[in-house]
Scaffold this motif. Sequence first.
Motif, mmCIF file in Angstrom:
data_model
loop_
_atom_site.group_PDB
_atom_site.id
_atom_site.type_symbol
_atom_site.label_atom_id
_atom_site.label_comp_id
_atom_site.label_asym_id
_atom_site.label_seq_id
_atom_site.Cartn_x
_atom_site.Cartn_y
_atom_site.Cartn_z
ATOM 1 N N GLY A 32 0.781 -1.233 0.000
ATOM 2 C CA GLY A 32 0.000 0.000 0.000
ATOM 3 C C GLY A 32 0.811 1.280 0.000
ATOM 4 N N ASN A 33 2.136 1.149 -0.093
ATOM 5 C CA ASN A 33 2.941 2.376 -0.136
ATOM 6 C C ASN A 33 3.150 2.791 -1.583
ATOM 7 O OD1 ASN A 33 4.634 4.509 0.372
ATOM 8 N ND2 ASN A 33 6.449 3.204 0.398
ATOM 9 N N ILE A 34 2.225 3.548 -2.074
ATOM 10 C CA ILE A 34 2.236 3.915 -3.491
ATOM 11 C C ILE A 34 2.614 5.388 -3.615
ATOM 12 C CG2 ILE A 34 0.792 4.076 -5.565
ATOM 13 C CD1 ILE A 34 -0.849 1.713 -4.188
ATOM 14 N N ASP A 35 3.577 5.616 -4.471
ATOM 15 C CA ASP A 35 4.101 6.975 -4.650
ATOM 16 C C ASP A 35 3.213 7.693 -5.677
ATOM 17 O OD1 ASP A 35 5.692 9.168 -4.907
ATOM 18 O OD2 ASP A 35 7.345 8.144 -5.925
ATOM 19 N N TYR A 36 2.019 8.094 -5.212
ATOM 20 C CA TYR A 36 0.991 8.577 -6.132
ATOM 21 C C TYR A 36 1.427 9.738 -7.015
ATOM 22 C CZ TYR A 36 -2.378 5.739 -3.608
ATOM 23 O OH TYR A 36 -3.045 4.690 -3.061
ATOM 24 N N THR A 37 2.258 10.621 -6.438
ATOM 25 C CA THR A 37 2.605 11.803 -7.230
ATOM 26 C C THR A 37 3.965 11.656 -7.906
ATOM 27 O OG1 THR A 37 3.464 12.798 -5.230
ATOM 28 C CG2 THR A 37 1.217 13.410 -5.860
ATOM 29 N N GLY A 38 4.701 10.605 -7.576
ATOM 30 C CA GLY A 38 6.031 10.417 -8.166
ATOM 31 C C GLY A 38 6.038 9.283 -9.171
ATOM 32 N N ARG A 39 6.891 8.289 -8.901
ATOM 33 C CA ARG A 39 7.095 7.216 -9.876
ATOM 34 C C ARG A 39 5.836 6.438 -10.194
ATOM 35 N NH1 ARG A 39 13.112 5.145 -9.615
ATOM 36 N NH2 ARG A 39 12.332 4.172 -11.514
ATOM 37 N N ASP A 40 4.936 6.328 -9.184
ATOM 38 C CA ASP A 40 3.716 5.550 -9.417
ATOM 39 C C ASP A 40 2.549 6.438 -9.832
ATOM 40 O OD1 ASP A 40 5.271 3.450 -8.379
ATOM 41 O OD2 ASP A 40 4.620 3.869 -6.344
ATOM 42 N N SER A 41 2.834 7.622 -10.307
ATOM 43 C CA SER A 41 1.750 8.538 -10.675
ATOM 44 C C SER A 41 0.958 7.967 -11.848
ATOM 45 C CB SER A 41 2.323 9.900 -11.076
ATOM 46 O OG SER A 41 3.054 9.756 -12.272
ATOM 47 N N PHE A 42 -0.272 8.455 -11.972
ATOM 48 C CA PHE A 42 -1.123 7.962 -13.056
ATOM 49 C C PHE A 42 -0.418 8.128 -14.400
ATOM 50 C CE2 PHE A 42 -4.219 8.368 -16.406
ATOM 51 C CZ PHE A 42 -4.998 7.230 -16.194
ATOM 52 N N ASP A 43 0.220 9.268 -14.593
ATOM 53 C CA ASP A 43 0.876 9.538 -15.878
ATOM 54 C C ASP A 43 1.925 8.485 -16.186
ATOM 55 O OD1 ASP A 43 -0.645 11.701 -16.274
ATOM 56 O OD2 ASP A 43 0.905 13.200 -15.833
ATOM 57 N N ASN A 44 2.703 8.127 -15.158
ATOM 58 C CA ASN A 44 3.749 7.119 -15.387
ATOM 59 C C ASN A 44 3.155 5.742 -15.667
ATOM 60 O OD1 ASN A 44 5.879 8.808 -15.253
ATOM 61 N ND2 ASN A 44 6.337 8.419 -13.093
ATOM 62 N N ILE A 45 2.103 5.434 -14.919
ATOM 63 C CA ILE A 45 1.465 4.122 -15.139
ATOM 64 C C ILE A 45 0.884 4.070 -16.544
ATOM 65 C CG2 ILE A 45 -0.468 2.633 -14.425
ATOM 66 C CD1 ILE A 45 0.071 3.589 -11.553
ATOM 67 N N TRP A 46 0.255 5.178 -16.910
ATOM 68 C CA TRP A 46 -0.358 5.214 -18.237
ATOM 69 C C TRP A 46 0.707 5.082 -19.339
ATOM 70 C CZ3 TRP A 46 -4.736 3.966 -19.897
ATOM 71 C CH2 TRP A 46 -5.089 4.253 -21.214
ATOM 72 N N LYS A 47 1.840 5.754 -19.115
ATOM 73 C CA LYS A 47 2.945 5.700 -20.075
ATOM 74 C C LYS A 47 3.410 4.243 -20.225
ATOM 75 C CE LYS A 47 7.445 7.788 -20.524
ATOM 76 N NZ LYS A 47 8.437 7.762 -19.499
ATOM 77 N N LYS A 48 3.518 3.579 -19.082
ATOM 78 C CA LYS A 48 3.996 2.193 -19.079
ATOM 79 C C LYS A 48 3.004 1.281 -19.803
ATOM 80 C CE LYS A 48 6.445 -1.360 -17.774
ATOM 81 N NZ LYS A 48 7.524 -1.698 -18.678
ATOM 82 N N ILE A 49 1.720 1.516 -19.523
ATOM 83 C CA ILE A 49 0.699 0.699 -20.191
ATOM 84 C C ILE A 49 0.792 0.893 -21.700
ATOM 85 C CG2 ILE A 49 -1.798 0.449 -20.566
ATOM 86 C CD1 ILE A 49 -2.144 1.277 -17.589
ATOM 87 N N THR A 50 0.902 2.149 -22.085
ATOM 88 C CA THR A 50 0.955 2.459 -23.513
ATOM 89 C C THR A 50 2.170 1.799 -24.161
ATOM 90 O OG1 THR A 50 -0.001 4.568 -22.892
ATOM 91 C CG2 THR A 50 0.764 4.376 -25.146
#
Length: 398
Positions: free
Chosen positions: A309-327
Amino acid sequence: MSKCAWVTLTTNDAYSLGAMVLAHSLKRVGTVHDLVVMITPTVSEAMRSRLRDVFDLVQEVNVLDSKDAANLAILARPELGITFTKLHCWKLVQYQKCVFLDSDTLVIQNSDELMEREELSAAPEVCWPDCFNSGVFVYRPNEATFNSIIEFAAKNGSFDGGDQGILNSYFSQWAHTDISKHLPYTYNTAAFAVYSYLPAFKEFKNKIKILHFAGKMKPWLLNFNSETKVAQIPPMFTHAGDFIQLWWNIFCDNVHQKLSDQMLPHAEYFFQEEAGLAGALAQVRLGEPRSTEQEAYEASMRRQCWEVGNIDYTGRDSFDNIWKKITETLETKPDGKSADDENASITSITPPEIEIKQTATKLLTSNLPTPSPAKSTTITTNKQAPQPPARQRSKKSK
Ligand code: UDP
Ligand code: GLC
Ligand code: MN
């Protein structure tokens, strides 16, 4: 002076990281007392040998849970957690007086005077101050007390499924009798308490003697930059930031170089192929630019952080980064794969990735701009995601 000891417990290599840092924190403040760690058979050989370097006694104990003879009597309470193993501390009868410390505590200032207190002395539990928190308590080792607590537990069970419930019921007079058994809160200050009384934390910060990282977040699960040796402090823990950094400083100065890749994953992560946290940390070189290999190890650590549950919401684990990775992942899919091939590859990956892909599917098929139909179909699967084994820790999430 009578023979006294600080006692802790670790049942796996990840909590052993905490035990090692704790031991060094005690040495750092110049304790005169022995250091004892109780370990269970699930601690690796490599870790035991490191624990032996710093503790005066490494005492193997059996896990007290429903598989243990003493606990079979209370099998009706399966939620009784592994922390029940703590009760073995009463068997260390070579000592007259001891203080038990959870392995997620950090001694900031010398607290040797605690050995002058009587059984059972402890500080209030932040969430329910009429109970004590069992992360720090003063006790007298005694075989008869051990048997009596076990018998009591067999009859009454534990209201929180762990040692704290049993101990509060067994030492129930703590709440309303001898005030000298109420330790000041500075001997067991919750670092991560969501309901921290922040003005008091600030006002009395320099009086804190023992800090307790109680709750799901542990310092060893926070993101840490090996190159700068700086821990990333989640916003809600800013008030305790320098203590978290102190934990990591002790880790870097005294523990890191002793780790080995023979150290094992936490039992919770046995279903994964990655190395365990201690093993992964052993691979990380401190103060150097990160190699690709180290980035991979750190990614594995970050994943373990994510999963508790330690998610770096605004840093490495931000939505933008996750989305980039998915893409990126979607775009690198080889062409010409059949739907069956796709399903096969999806079922072989781990649940969080599937969840992300399923979320991606939903997003792609709902409101995001012009996803290619081919891409959105490649990530749908009707197959059941593989489930990890049941989590072994039964604990509160505070
Ligand atoms: N513990 C352990 N292995 C586990 C869980 C707990 O060795 O898998 C020991 C360890 O000493 C730990 C203590 O039991 O500090 C109590 O657990 P924890 O500190 O996680 O509970 P909390 O203080 O967060 O409620
Ligand atoms: C508590 C304590 C911990 C104890 C656990 C289970 O909150 O912090 O020391 O082992 O819960 O009872
Ligand atoms: Mn704890």
